[in-house]
Design an enzyme around this catalytic site. Structure first.
Site, short mmCIF file in Angstrom:
data_model
loop_
_atom_site.label_atom_id
_atom_site.label_comp_id
_atom_site.label_asym_id
_atom_site.label_seq_id
_atom_site.Cartn_x
_atom_site.Cartn_y
_atom_site.Cartn_z
N GLY A 125 -33.39 -19.52 17.35
CA GLY A 125 -33.31 -19.28 15.91
C GLY A 125 -31.86 -19.28 15.49
O GLY A 125 -31.03 -20.00 16.04
N CYS A 126 -31.53 -18.45 14.53
CA CYS A 126 -30.16 -18.35 14.02
C CYS A 126 -29.21 -17.98 15.14
O CYS A 126 -29.42 -17.01 15.86
CB CYS A 126 -30.13 -17.29 12.93
SG CYS A 126 -28.48 -16.84 12.40
N PHE A 127 -28.13 -18.74 15.28
CA PHE A 127 -27.21 -18.46 16.39
C PHE A 127 -26.52 -17.12 16.27
O PHE A 127 -26.16 -16.51 17.26
CB PHE A 127 -26.23 -19.60 16.68
CG PHE A 127 -25.55 -20.27 15.52
CD1 PHE A 127 -25.17 -19.62 14.36
CD2 PHE A 127 -25.25 -21.62 15.63
CE1 PHE A 127 -24.52 -20.26 13.33
CE2 PHE A 127 -24.59 -22.29 14.60
CZ PHE A 127 -24.23 -21.61 13.44
N CYS A 136 -27.89 -14.41 15.47
CA CYS A 136 -28.83 -13.40 15.95
C CYS A 136 -28.92 -13.33 17.47
O CYS A 136 -29.42 -12.35 18.01
CB CYS A 136 -30.22 -13.68 15.39
SG CYS A 136 -30.29 -13.53 13.59
#
Length: 182
Positions: free
Chosen positions: A14-16, A18
């Site tokens: 997902g979002c890097f 995170c």
């Protein structure tokens, strides 16, 4: 002088931001660099990757000390930080750029990644099947400088403030003995 051996892992969950922020707290992690991998567009920008048209995923490239943190243990932490059962999605982030993927750098990493996924599947950790891609790394493109250590520099960002602290709390709870402050 003895040369210190390090290894590299490239992971997409997902979002890097995170994945980067919680793993920065783990002993044995020497550096983390957000970037892009898995697509066909050379030298992609964040804006281009966000369109979902480059084929790239948001990834983190992690340099770690295998004498302190094994690749297998790192993957265990990675699977705690995201949902590997949602195809091209992490929470409200939707698109191929948010897919779950392990980009391997050697046959050994490929073998371990498959063993970890198979073990999690056999243990029925999630009710749905794991959809994490395990593929050789073709090329890593570093993200723009402002993405580096983003959460530490932007803790008030509403997205970050809502999503990242629970992931950090989970890492601190489950891997207390592995923290840099332990």
């Amino acid at each position: 002088m003895t040369q210190h051996k390090t290894e590299t892992a490239v992971l997409a969950g997902g979002c890097f931001w995170c994945i980067e922020a919680p793993l920065r707290e783990i002993r044995g992690v020497l550096s983390i660099e957000p970037g892009y991998a898995g697509g066909q567009t050379p030298d992609p920008t964040y804006e281009a990757v966000c369109t979902g048209k480059t084929g790239h995923a948001e990834v983190v490239r992690i340099e770690f000390d295998p004498a302190i943190l094994s690749y297998r243990d790192l993957l265990g932490m990675f699977f705690v930080l995201h949902d590997p059962t949602t195809l091209n999605r992490q929470g409200n982030d939707v698109g191929t750029q948010y897919r779950s993927a392990i980009f391997t750098l050697s046959p050994e990493q490929n073998r371990i990644a498959h063993e970890v996924c198979d073990g999690l599947t056999a243990a029925h950790v999630w009710p749905d099947p794991i959809v994490t891609q395990i593929v050789p790394l073709d090329h890593f493109y570093p993200a723009e400088t402002y993405h580096q250590d983003y959460f530490a520099k932007n803790p008030g960002n509403p997205y970050c403030a809502a999503v990242i602290p629970p992931k950090i709390a989970k890492i601190r709870k489950l891997f207390r003995d592995r923290l840099t402050t332990a």
